[in-house]
Design an enzyme around this catalytic site. Structure first.
Site, PDB file in Angstrom:
ATOM      1  N   GLU A 193       0.251  -6.525   0.373  1.00  0.00           N
ATOM      2  CA  GLU A 193      -1.134  -6.686   0.777  1.00  0.00           C
ATOM      3  C   GLU A 193      -1.359  -8.031   1.242  1.00  0.00           C
ATOM      4  O   GLU A 193      -0.500  -9.053   0.492  1.00  0.00           O
ATOM      5  CB  GLU A 193      -1.974  -6.577  -0.468  1.00  0.00           C
ATOM      6  N   LYS A 196      -2.704   3.870  10.056  1.00  0.00           N
ATOM      7  CA  LYS A 196      -3.159   2.844   9.120  1.00  0.00           C
ATOM      8  C   LYS A 196      -3.931   3.646   7.990  1.00  0.00           C
ATOM      9  O   LYS A 196      -4.376   4.858   8.053  1.00  0.00           O
ATOM     10  CB  LYS A 196      -3.912   1.804   9.915  1.00  0.00           C
ATOM     11  N   CYS A 200      -3.552  -2.877  -4.076  1.00  0.00           N
ATOM     12  CA  CYS A 200      -3.914  -3.565  -5.246  1.00  0.00           C
ATOM     13  C   CYS A 200      -4.659  -2.744  -6.377  1.00  0.00           C
ATOM     14  O   CYS A 200      -3.941  -1.989  -6.961  1.00  0.00           O
ATOM     15  CB  CYS A 200      -4.863  -4.763  -4.768  1.00  0.00           C
TER      16      CYS A 200
END
Length: 548
Positions: free
Chosen positions: A298, A358, A411
């Site tokens: 990330e 994506k 995350c």
């Protein structure tokens, strides 16, 4: 003042299995609740004393037993404060004390509700009827209430904050394999049940006194706790049966830790590009094996590579050099969609301007990636104005990356059961967690890695965690890790991972085990309410009043 609830004698035709254990003295209840908070803390990384979690459950159950609900609430809050405040201390590193203390206090309130509910179901231990022989419903209710508390905390407020679930403390526990059968909720329930059975043994032992016949109950509770642990060993680990892929994880690192990592975005991007090209040089020299795919963390490119030509060219250059697709963690912006936290797939040979696959993060973190109640939050900390609200994605993170279909989560999303499961049911053959720990510390990174290990077992998938600054690592479907990097050091780690299309029982069941356990908790709470009401009416009919 911690108040004790007066004992309510059972009806003559329904005698209790032994004299009811008295509540702990006030000082002892406070001490037990405080120690419970500390014990729960050390169960989690970086301490990793997983066996302390059931001890914490037992201590809080003893502290709240036969207390009034308000006293149980206070004892639960005390335990929660001593648990969450140090557990979440990494939130204080760069944002100040106020947000940290507010978050810790809010989470402690849930422990207060837990303490109140545990106090409320105390009569289950002292009552015996057809459905509660010997008071065995009490440990079941206590364990179910712990799980129900987590279910609520995982969802509210603002989408919830699941950090500190008992299941996330069990990454090195022999009970971890239960995650393959019922996910994190079943694992939490099992650990809490062992703790509640230990508390039952203590309370029954106190009630038994010198009567050896009544000593059978505490011994039976210990045997039941051992049986729960033994049954866990019967749950098999899933074994990925697909082909292997060779995966590289690039941990490029940042020039400086802290909130200004974003101001260093070109340096961070360069770090990841250069590390990937260096790996490509080693492959050409024959000193490293050719990877099938590469994963960047990330925020590896906080310069939007789809709008910024230079950034896109740099990533394309790295993909062409390594001859493998790169899963890139990037921040995107368009006037139509706003700011997005995304995982992008850059394939070698891509032409500038070509579309890319994506995934957009579905659960931006409240007060970190989006600010609810911004006007009020600004009063608490002006740092909120540094945060631009991110747009949430709407589709699970299922991305084709070279020969693998990757289940991508970003995350803190790894803490949410449904978000991870959606990637697996959507076709993900391995799990990739892209994260950025540059604003936190090693303790937070290790707590997050524990979640990755649980998810690997839960869904029978090999998994990886790719972090900007560490810890990056691989985890297999037994929860074992390899290639763990040092925190705040650049690194490139490689491993062979097995792909899988199988589904564990936990994957197939989804949230069903959690719903069943929550229903059990509600049944226990409701059953006590009905019993109390019935006794209150009986006392009124007799012309007497009881302190219920």
């Amino acid at each position: 003042m911690v108040e004790a609830e007066s004992a309510t004698p059972a009806p003559a035709d329904d005698p209790p299995p032994g004299p009811p254990a008295p509540p702990l003295p006030t000082w002892a209840a406070l001490l037990a609740a405080a120690v419970a908070g500390g014990a729960m803390l050390v169960a989690f990384p970086p301490y990793g004393l997983w066996w302390a979690a059931p001890a914490a459950v037992a201590l809080l159950a003893l502290a709240t037993h036969r207390r009034r609900m308000r006293a149980g609430f206070g004892l639960g809050v005390l335990s929660g404060v001593l648990f969450f405040t140090p557990l979440l201390s990494w939130t204080n590193l760069h944002t100040g004390m106020v947000p940290w203390l507010l978050l810790s206090g809010m989470e402690a309130v849930f422990f207060g509700l837990l303490g109140a509910a545990t106090a409320w179901v105390s009569p289950l231990l002292d009552r015996r009827d057809r459905w509660n022989r010997g008071g065995w419903a009490w440990p079941l209710a206590v364990a179910a209430i712990w799980t129900a508390q987590e279910a609520l905390r995982d969802r509210a407020p603002f989408g919830g904050f699941p950090w500190g679930r008992i299941a996330f403390s069990q990454d090195t526990s022999p009970l971890l394999r239960l995650a393959a059968a019922g996910g994190a909720p079943l694992l939490t329930f099992a650990v809490a049940l062992i703790g509640a059975l230990a508390g039952y043994a203590v309370l029954r032992g106190i009630g038994a006194g010198s009567d050896t016949r009544r000593a059978v109950a505490p011994l039976a509770a210990v045997a039941a706790a051992c049986a729960v642990a033994g049954l866990a060993q019967a749950v098999p680990y899933a074994k990925p049966g697909g082909r292997s892929v060779y995966v590289a994880v690039v941990q490029g690192n940042v020039p400086r830790l802290g909130l200004d990592f974003n101001a260093q975005r070109r340096a961070v991007l360069d770090n990841h590009v250069n590390a990937t090209i260096a790996l490509a040089d080693q492959v050409r020299a024959g000193t490293a094996r050719q990877p099938d795919l590469v994963v960047w963390p990330e925020n590896a490119s906080d310069i939007d590579p789809l709008r910024n030509l230079d950034a896109g060219i740099l990533i394309d250059r790295a993909a062409d050099a390594i001859h493998a697709p790169i899963l890139v963690g990037a921040v995107l912006y368009t006037p139509e969609t706003g700011v997005e936290n995304a995982g992008l797939v850059f394939n070698p040979g891509r032409t500038v301007g070509d579309p890319v696959d994506k995934y957009v993060k579905r659960h931006p973190v409240p007060f970190a990636e989006r600010i609810p109640l911004r006007g009020i939050a600004r009063i608490v900390s002006k740092e909120v104005d540094r945060v631009t609200d991110m747009t949430a994605g709407t589709r699970p993170g299922v991305l084709p990356v070279g020969p693998a279909t990757v289940g991508d989560v970003i995350c803190f999303e790894v803490a949410y059961d449904g978000i991870v499961r959606d990637t697996v049911t959507g076709g993900g053959q391995l799990i990739a967690v892209q994260t950025n720990n540059a604003t936190f510390d090693e303790a937070e990174a290790r707590q997050q890695l524990a979640m990755v290990r649980l998810r690997a077992v839960e869904h029978g998938r090999d998994a990886l965690m790719a972090s900007t600054v560490g810890i990056s690592a691989f985890a297999d479907s037994t929860g074992a890790t390899s290639g763990e990097t040092q925190f705040n050091h650049p690194a490139v780690v490689l491993a062979e991972l097995r792909l899988s299309n199988q589904r564990t029982l936990a994957t197939r069941l989804g949230a069903v085990p959690e719903y069943v356990i929550v229903a059990l908790a509600l049944a226990g709470i409701g059953g006590v309410a009905l019993r109390r009401r019935r006794e209150q009416l009986a006392a009124t009919d007799d012309g007497t009043e009881e302190d219920l």
